[in-house]
Design an enzyme around this catalytic site. Structure first.
Site, PDB file in Angstrom:
ATOM      1  N   LEU A 235     -88.513   3.760  87.293  1.00 19.86           N
ATOM      2  CA  LEU A 235     -87.816   2.594  87.836  1.00 19.86           C
ATOM      3  C   LEU A 235     -87.581   1.565  86.743  1.00 19.86           C
ATOM      4  O   LEU A 235     -88.531   1.101  86.100  1.00 19.86           O
ATOM      5  CB  LEU A 235     -88.638   1.956  88.966  1.00 19.86           C
ATOM      6  CG  LEU A 235     -88.058   0.657  89.549  1.00 19.86           C
ATOM      7  CD1 LEU A 235     -86.701   0.920  90.196  1.00 19.86           C
ATOM      8  CD2 LEU A 235     -89.025   0.032  90.543  1.00 19.86           C
ATOM      9  N   ILE A 236     -86.311   1.229  86.548  1.00 18.61           N
ATOM     10  CA  ILE A 236     -85.948   0.070  85.747  1.00 18.61           C
ATOM     11  C   ILE A 236     -85.513  -1.003  86.733  1.00 18.61           C
ATOM     12  O   ILE A 236     -84.608  -0.780  87.544  1.00 18.61           O
ATOM     13  CB  ILE A 236     -84.808   0.385  84.755  1.00 18.61           C
ATOM     14  CG1 ILE A 236     -85.203   1.533  83.823  1.00 18.61           C
ATOM     15  CG2 ILE A 236     -84.449  -0.864  83.945  1.00 18.61           C
ATOM     16  CD1 ILE A 236     -86.415   1.270  82.944  1.00 18.61           C
ATOM     17  N   GLN A 241     -81.290  -3.428  84.235  1.00 19.79           N
ATOM     18  CA  GLN A 241     -80.497  -2.205  84.250  1.00 19.79           C
ATOM     19  C   GLN A 241     -79.254  -2.355  83.389  1.00 19.79           C
ATOM     20  O   GLN A 241     -78.823  -3.451  83.075  1.00 19.79           O
ATOM     21  CB  GLN A 241     -80.138  -1.844  85.692  1.00 19.79           C
ATOM     22  CG  GLN A 241     -81.359  -1.412  86.505  1.00 19.79           C
ATOM     23  CD  GLN A 241     -81.067  -1.175  87.982  1.00 19.79           C
ATOM     24  OE1 GLN A 241     -79.920  -1.259  88.424  1.00 19.79           O
ATOM     25  NE2 GLN A 241     -82.101  -0.878  88.766  1.00 19.79           N
ATOM     26  N   GLY A 244     -79.753   0.438  78.705  1.00 21.28           N
ATOM     27  CA  GLY A 244     -80.200   1.651  78.015  1.00 21.28           C
ATOM     28  C   GLY A 244     -81.700   1.858  78.056  1.00 21.28           C
ATOM     29  O   GLY A 244     -82.230   2.702  77.323  1.00 21.28           O
ATOM     30  N   ALA A 247     -83.144   5.514  79.163  1.00 24.05           N
ATOM     31  CA  ALA A 247     -83.056   6.498  78.081  1.00 24.05           C
ATOM     32  C   ALA A 247     -84.132   6.242  77.037  1.00 24.05           C
ATOM     33  O   ALA A 247     -84.757   7.183  76.519  1.00 24.05           O
ATOM     34  CB  ALA A 247     -81.668   6.462  77.447  1.00 24.05           C
ATOM     35  N   GLU A 269     -89.956  15.585  88.968  1.00 19.60           N
ATOM     36  CA  GLU A 269     -90.090  15.724  90.415  1.00 19.60           C
ATOM     37  C   GLU A 269     -88.865  15.159  91.125  1.00 19.60           C
ATOM     38  O   GLU A 269     -88.624  13.946  91.088  1.00 19.60           O
ATOM     39  CB  GLU A 269     -91.350  14.985  90.890  1.00 19.60           C
ATOM     40  CG  GLU A 269     -91.606  15.059  92.380  1.00 19.60           C
ATOM     41  CD  GLU A 269     -92.839  14.300  92.805  1.00 19.60           C
ATOM     42  OE1 GLU A 269     -92.941  13.970  93.998  1.00 19.60           O
ATOM     43  OE2 GLU A 269     -93.690  14.032  91.945  1.00 19.60           O
TER      44      GLU A 269
END
Length: 412
Positions: A235-236, A241, A244, A247, A269
């Site tokens: 989670l960002i 958001q 980057g 990544a 998952e």
């Protein structure tokens, strides 16, 4: 029910509907760095979903003009919950119907250490300046996106870090609003690792931190004496958001496990589409440095040597390696060359057709154990023409997906 009763029932229903609120619109979050942030309406961000607390309808009942504030101090994650409204339903006027107890509902999922006092919450902000991230620094990232340079640090932590269990209990509350089918994890299990992203900024000449996101990884056993880390939750947070960070977070994790001989490979998952695109992007960037993924070697097929190299060097599992293989082959394919495109199309369709080939093998086994009517009932209804149409559609979906990934890769 007589006409009068029907009219009364209809009127009551309409009046009750006026007290139904969209939870995703009335709940507001903030990551508060100082008192100014507390009162800044532009610092608000909203949930993506609310069904995990308020049911499939994602509604809160019993209020008009409702505003539910859930504010977190940006570093320590001290939590403030406040509910305001212009009107609350009166049970005496609506056959004893009561409003939802919002704080009680939220408190079932939020740790006990929260306050409903604005003054008490604001008093905790002085401790932000002494906050230090948990765990070990693994990666530093600077971005110039937007109108200023911003610096981020990524740390690896585990449950043995002093104070981290309590900290994580507040951090994980965000997943209920942003990750579908999310569930809290058992932090007493020492096989969990945590990767935390913090923005590092300066205030009054002193370095300070704000949580930006995190990732959880569970270390499964892999026979005979290795582990297979599985990425579980990523989670960002919305204010961070499109910078980057996902990544960078994934790459930081890869850097940790790449040189670990005890790691067999990495799995994920139930990856969301958005995370899978980030994963593809990072894996492609890394694989382009490997000899097996050169344009010449890709056309030799999805070989065992390719699988071994990518698993040994980058810990990418076979299934994901196949996906990267197809993307990079498409990237190197001359789109205006019919022979090149035909070779690529056949390669992808061969992979897509494998489930049907498996069904053929199963058919031979079934023939030996089932009666004719039972056998007929167990077979797919898809004829050859339908199968060809299905394979073509799946192939086109793959290519469209791969083109989006390549566009990001070439534009970054």
């Amino acid at each position: 029910m007589g006409p009068l009763k029907k009219a009364e029932h209809f009127l009551l229903k309409n009046q009750l509907e006026d007290y139904i609120c969209d939870a995703n619109k009335v709940i507001s979050f903030k990551l508060v760095r100082d008192e100014k942030d507390f009162f800044d309406d532009e610092a608000v961000f909203r949930p993506d979903m609310a069904h995990q607390l308020f049911g499939d309808s994602e509604t809160i009942f019993g209020y008009k003009g409702l505003n539910v504030q859930m504010y977190y101090s940006a570093a320590n994650l001290n939590t403030y919950i406040n509910v305001t409204y212009s009107e609350k339903i009166d049970p005496s006027n609506f056959d004893g119907v009561h409003a939802d107890n919002i704080v009680k509902k939220i408190s079932e999922f939020v740790p006990a250490r929260f306050t409903t006092s604005q003054d008490q919450f604001l008093s905790t902000l002085s401790a932000e300046k002494i906050f230090q991230p948990f765990g070990e620094l693994k990666h530093v990232y600077t971005t110039n996106k937007g109108d200023r340079e911003r610096k981020f640090e990524i740390y690896k932590a585990d449950v043995d870090c002093p104070g981290f269990r309590d900290y994580h209990s507040h951090l994980q509350t965000f997943i209920l609003w942003y990750i579908d089918a999310a569930s809290y994890i058992d932090v007493d299990d020492h096989r969990w690792n945590f990767y935390l992203v913090f923005e590092k900024y300066s205030k009054g000449g002193s370095p300070m931190y704000a949580i930006a996101g995190y990732m959880t990884v569970y270390n499964y056993y892999a026979y005979p004496e290795k582990i297979r880390p599985r990425i579980s939750q990523v989670l960002i947070l919305p204010p961070f958001q499109r910078l980057g960070l996902c990544a960078q977070l994934l790459q930081a994790f890869y850097n940790v496990v790449a040189g670990d001989r005890s790691v067999k490979d990495i799995t994920v998952e139930d990856p969301s589409e958005s995370f899978q695109r980030v994963r593809d992007y990072v894996d492609i960037k890394n694989c382009m440095s490997l000899k097996s993924f050169s344009s010449e070697n890709l056309k030799q097929g999805f070989s065992k040597s390719l699988i071994n190299e990518v698993q040994d060097r980058l810990k990418i599992n076979k299934r994901q390696a196949r996906r990267v293989y197809e993307i990079l082959w498409y990237y190197h394919t001359r789109k205006n060359n019919k022979d090149d495109m035909k070779a690529y199309r056949l390669e992808v369709k061969t992979r897509l057709n494998q489930p049907f080939m498996k069904n053929r093998r199963d058919f031979e086994k079934l023939k030996k154990s089932l009666k004719p009517d039972e056998l007929a009932a167990s077979l797919s209804n898809m004829n050859l023409e339908q199968r060809h149409e299905y394979l073509q559609l799946r192939y086109e979906d793959c290519v469209n997906d791969y083109e989006r990934i390549i566009d990001r890769m070439t534009s970054s």
